[in-house]
Every structure is written in structure tokens, then in C-alpha cells.
Design an enzyme around this catalytic site. Structure first.
Site: not given
Ligand code: TRH
Length: 358
Positions: A13, A15, A181, A233, A249-253
Site C-alpha cells: 500500500y 505506493d 510483512y 491515514q 514497515r515499508g516507507e510511509d508508515s
Molecule cells: O504497505 P507497505 O508495505 O508499502 C510498501 C512500501 O511503500 C515499499 O516502500 C514499497 O516498495 C512497496 O509498498 C511496494 O507499507 P507503507 O509504505 O507503510 O504503506 C502503507 C500505507 O497504508 C501507509 O500510507 C499507511 C497506510 N495505512 C493506513 O492508512 N491504514 C491502515 O490501517 C494501515 C495498516 C496502513
């Protein structure tokens, strides 16, 4: 200005999460943003109410829908449709074309940020593409941090917010939020927090891999779980502000955990070539993990780069280190401000004297 922000959902999520956050931040500053998504499904829970000034479009509709804007941002090198790029090249004043890269603490980011790549062939021939790297220093593109964040944080009431979601804390209970993950060593995490004599723990796993892992665990004494629904968010931020320890995890969180300034562990997005090892090490160095006994080991065990069990740093010292890290970032300009400055600087150069404002 008019912005076209392109986002292709690879998996997970982040991206969408990053692009939505950027689009909403730009729009909050009066920019007109079209967000082109090949899969907008996550917005249903991530941003159910949308945002004023953000116009979400289907990637497939790009062919027919109008002239490229003043700025085109392709997120994570997703390559906008060739016909759109051709229309960019056909504009009287060429749009500023930005490639928004992934976040990393590695040294190459400062060397690469702001570089230009002239397009020598293809539909965009003659255009310039600029590389914009998020990062943790003034020599990078910075981190997204919306203007209203400090006020929202100081107005936050953890107990009320949790209670509104049917979550009531027992006396002295610590909150662990879990977003990871598959494969995260959750049993080791629970053993680490449920050491004899430790205060009780409420584990709040997010939907998907986190809830699956948590519900498969045998819960040690003093640990209980309450699986969460998908939050938007804004509420996901408030979840992190409620955590005594946040597993992100990932980038935004990962970035949002830094703004929450609560102790956090990062589950890095695993890459097949192992590139994530260097990415993790670079961040630990920058964060100053060496100054906090046990932190680097905990992050490596959490990411499967070191055998367990998991032991966590001293909570007080860990909390102080996170506050120091946030203070170090707060004095820097946010990403959207840097991006706006970057675009204005290059727009004049790109389009010559006749700059047309939307
Ligand atoms: O979901 P992610 O693992 O996304 C990943 C990373 O962005 C990674 O860099 C990229 O290469 C890959 O995707 C393709 O983790 P991330 O980055 O934290 O993104 C999750 C998003 O979801 C973030 O904006 C927070 C949001 N979120 C909510 O809004 N509500 C929720 O309940 C949860 C669990 C997440």
C-alpha cells in the site's frame, strides 16, 4: 499550478500511501492535483473522504483526458503512458517532469537527488526528467510532513481515541501496534515484551499479515490482542500516536512512526537481491543506533538478519532517542515545500520567459 501525479501499484500500500499523502499536501497548499492510479482500491479505506483539490483518475483514462499539467510527477519510476509523455513534449512550455524515488538513508541519495536526465529518444525526446529523492538531510528531498501535524498531535487524546474504537486499556497496560510483512518473528517480540514482572501488553495488529501472525501466536501471560480494521491515514497516524512501541514497515508508515516519536521497529520491504540489508544498515547508522544499546540488534533480529531471541532497548532511552530523531527532522523543511521550490526553480528554466500559471 496543475500537477499530474502518476502512481502504479506494485504491491502492498505504500505506493498509493505516499502518493495520496503528497497529492493531499500539495492540494492543501492550493495546487490542483490529478492523481493517476492503476489501482485506486486502497483509497476506499485509506482516504474514504478524498481530499479537496485532489482529482483521482484512472490510469487507463489518461489517453483521452486533456493536456499534461505544469508538473508531472512519476512516483517510483512508474513511467507515465507514452501518449501522455508525447503530449508533454508537445506542450508550448514543457512541464517540469519529476521522478519521485523511494526513501533511503544510503549515501547515493544525496549524490543523486536533483540530478537531471535528458530524454534523448522516445516520446519524451527533448524533455528533461529530474530525480527527486526523499531523505533525512538537507541535501535530499526531505520527508512529507503536512503543516497541521503538530497541532493534531498536541490535540490528541489517546484514551478517548482508543475508547471510541472499543479499546479500553487495563491499568499500566502498554500498547504495541503491529504492521509487518509475513515472516516477522512475532513470537520473539511477544516474549521480549512479556518478560516476567513486565507490565501487561495489548497488541493491536493491523489487517493482513500482522493479524495473521498475531493470531497464530501462543500469547504469553500478560499479553492480549485486539485485531484492528483498516484505518484511514489520519486514524493510522493516531494509532501510532497511541503506541508505546510501534512496529511499522515499508516507507510511509516508517516515516509516520518517526513523526509519532514513539519507540519503533521497522520491518523493511524485503528485496530479492538483499539490497534491503544496506538500506537498513544505512538508516541505523544515521539514526545513531550505536548510541542506544540493543537497538541495532533488535532491528536486525526483527528483519531476520540476526538470530533471536529479540531483546528490546531500555524503554526510556529508546523513547529519548526517538524524540531526538524527530527534533532533528523537524528543523528541516518538509518534502512538499522542497518540491515546490524545486519545481519553481526548474519551471522558469524549462519554459523560458513565458511561464503560464494555471
Ligand atoms: O504497505 P507497505 O508495505 O508499502 C510498501 C512500501 O511503500 C515499499 O516502500 C514499497 O516498495 C512497496 O509498498 C511496494 O507499507 P507503507 O509504505 O507503510 O504503506 C502503507 C500505507 O497504508 C501507509 O500510507 C499507511 C497506510 N495505512 C493506513 O492508512 N491504514 C491502515 O490501517 C494501515 C495498516 C496502513
Amino acid at each position: 499550478m496543475r500537477w499530474d501525479l502518476f502512481c502504479r501499484v506494485i504491491d502492498n500500500y505504500g505506493d498509493v500511501g505516499v502518493c495520496w499523502r503528497l497529492a493531499a499536501d500539495l492540494a492543501s497548499r492550493g495546487e490542483a492535483v490529478r492523481l493517476w492510479l492503476d489501482d485506486a482500491s486502497a483509497l476506499a479505506w485509506m482516504a474514504p473522504r478524498g481530499a479537496f483539490g485532489v482529482d483521482v483518475r484512472r490510469w487507463s483514462d489518461c489517453e483521452a483526458q486533456g493536456l499534461p499539467g505544469d508538473v508531472v510527477v512519476e512516483a517510483f519510476g512508474c513511467d507515465p503512458p507514452a501518449s501522455f509523455v508525447a503530449r508533454m513534449a508537445g506542450r508550448a512550455s514543457a512541464p517540469v517532469w519529476i521522478n519521485l524515488e523511494y526513501l533511503s538513508a544510503e549515501a547515493y541519495v544525496e549524490r543523486s537527488h536533483g540530478l537531471m536526465s535528458p530524454q534523448m529518444a522516445g516520446p519524451g525526446r527533448g524533455l528533461a526528467k529530474w530525480f527527486f529523492y526523499p531523505g533525512f538531510s538537507v541535501a535530499t528531498g526531505g520527508l512529507i510532513r503536512e503543516a497541521g501535524l503538530p497541532a493534531a498531535q498536541s490535540a490528541f487524546d489517546r484514551r478517548a481515541w482508543l475508547a471510541a474504537r472499543g479499546i479500553t486499556l487495563a491499568p499500566g497496560e502498554r500498547v504495541l501496534t503491529l504492521f509487518c510483512y509475513p515472516g516477522a518473528p512475532v513470537p520473539w517480540l511477544l516474549q521480549a515484551v512479556a518478560a516476567p514482572g513486565a507490565p501487561p501488553v495489548l497488541l493491536l495488529p493491523t489487517p493482513g499479515a500482522a493479524t495473521e501472525a498475531a493470531t497464530l501466536c501462543t500469547l504469553p501471560p500478560g499479553v492480549r490482542i485486539q485485531p484492528l480494521p483498516w484505518l484511514d491515514q489520519g486514524d493510522f497516524d493516531r494509532l501510532l500516536w497511541s503506541g508505546d512501541i510501534n512496529l511499522v514497515r515499508g516507507e510511509d508508515s516508517f516515516v509516520r512512526a518517526m513523526w509519532a516519536a514513539r519507540p519503533f521497529l521497522w520491518h523493511i520491504y524485503p528485496q530479492h537481491d538483499g539490497a534491503h540489508h544496506a538500506k537498513l544498515a544505512a538508516f541505523l547508522d544515521l539514526f545513531g543506533a550505536g548510541g542506544l544499546p540493543g537497538l541495532a540488534d533488535a532491528w536486525r533480529v526483527w528483519n531476520g538478519l540476526q538470530s533471536g531471541p529479540l531483546t528490546l532497548p531500555d524503554p526510556g532511552a529508546w523513547q529519548a532517542a526517538c524524540q531526538r530523531w524527530k527534533a532533528r527532522l523537524l528543523v528541516q523543511q518538509d518534502l512538499t515545500s522542497r518540491l515546490l521550490d524545486f519545481v519553481h526553480e526548474h519551471r522558469a528554466a524549462t519554459s523560458g520567459p513565458a511561464t503560464t500559471r494555471a
